[in-house]
Design an enzyme around this catalytic site. Structure first.
Site, PDB file in Angstrom:
ATOM      1  CG  HIS A   1      42.755  40.114  46.399  1.00 61.94           C
ATOM      2  ND1 HIS A   1      42.180  40.746  45.319  1.00 61.94           N
ATOM      3  CD2 HIS A   1      44.072  40.458  46.371  1.00 61.94           C
ATOM      4  CE1 HIS A   1      43.105  41.432  44.661  1.00 61.94           C
ATOM      5  NE2 HIS A   1      44.258  41.278  45.281  1.00 61.94           N
TER       6      HIS A   1
ATOM      7  CB  SER B   1      49.572  37.406  41.556  1.00 63.75           C
ATOM      8  OG  SER B   1      49.680  36.077  42.016  1.00 63.75           O
TER       9      SER B   1
END
Length: 256
Positions: free
Chosen positions: A50, A178
């Site tokens: 990410h 998440s």
């Protein structure tokens, strides 16, 4: 030429179930990574999934951590042998593999980091990891000194946690809270009871197979709860999160 590469102290600490407190390096900066290394964390994730990292940004960050007590762990963008091979060749020994859902994917991750006959890693006789051919025992020692941490962050991963944890060569199980929350229909709420039960279940099954478990938990109360539940390698924050929070607090203190 002598070297301090082997043995892999982080791998040994995980195997001994020693508590390892880590942090996330997401800014793709050798300066911020060096600062994290000076802070005294046991391990640091250099994020290739990410964060805006690639081979050219990882190398200066590895250089910045030379001599640091913090073990660099690379989160690869995907479980792909060529990507993993290139990261091995530049000097990573500890790998976090995202989105592992079954034993076949776990086996592939392990094989990608091992030279034949144990795996499928391609051979280059001179690269940064073996100090450009000056480490005489590199090829005999490399396979046994690679750390593979697989990330469970989906319903399929939870369903297959026993088989994944039992896979030879998998050194630890890491929860992606998440994505796990999103997979359970609770996007943005990893503290939902259903997600928390899944996290605790993953920790318990990893322990049952003799494997350590870890997680990213930037909220202190969450991190301490996960340690109480048996997690042994916990990332307790990120350079990006600390920087954003501190700068916002500083600005607010003068503007309000």
């Amino acid at each position: 030429m002598s070297n301090d590469i082997f043995p892999n102290k982080f791998k040994a600490a995980l195997a001994a179930k020693e508590i390892q407190i880590g942090c996330w390096s997401a800014l793709a900066s050798p300066i911020s990574t060096e600062v994290l290394g000076l802070a005294g964390f046991d391990w640091l994730v250099l994020d290739g999934e990410h964060a805006p990292n690639d081979i050219t940004t990882f190398i200066p960050q590895l250089m910045a951590l030379k001599g640091s007590r913090s073990a660099p762990v690379v989160r690869v963008p995907t479980n792909e042998p060529v990507i993993i091979k290139r990261l091995l060749d530049i000097g990573f020994y500890n790998f976090l593999i995202p989105f592992v859902e079954n034993v076949e994917e776990a086996v592939q991750a392990v094989a990608s980091t091992r030279y034949p006959p144990e795996g499928i890693r391609g051979v280059s006789v001179s690269h940064r990891a073996n100090m450009f051919g000056t480490v005489p025992d590199y090829f005999s020692q490399s396979n046994k000194n690679i750390t593979i941490l697989v990330q469970i962050e989906s319903q399929h991963g939870v369903d297959n946690v026993d088989a994944i944890a039992a896979t030879d060569g998998v050194d630890g199980i890491f929860v992606g809270p998440s994505d796990l929350a999103a997979a359970f229909g609770h996007l943005g709420n990893a503290n939902h009871p259903e997600v928390q039960r899944a996290i605790q279940h993953i920790f318990e099954r990893a322990k049952a197979h003799g494997k350590p478990s870890g997680i990213l938990a930037p909220v202190e109360a969450d991190a301490r709860r996960y340690l109480e539940w048996g997690a042994t390698f916990v990332a307790v924050g990120s350079d990006l999160g600390v920087f954003r929070s501190a700068t916002q607090k500083l600005a607010d203190s003068f503007k309000k």
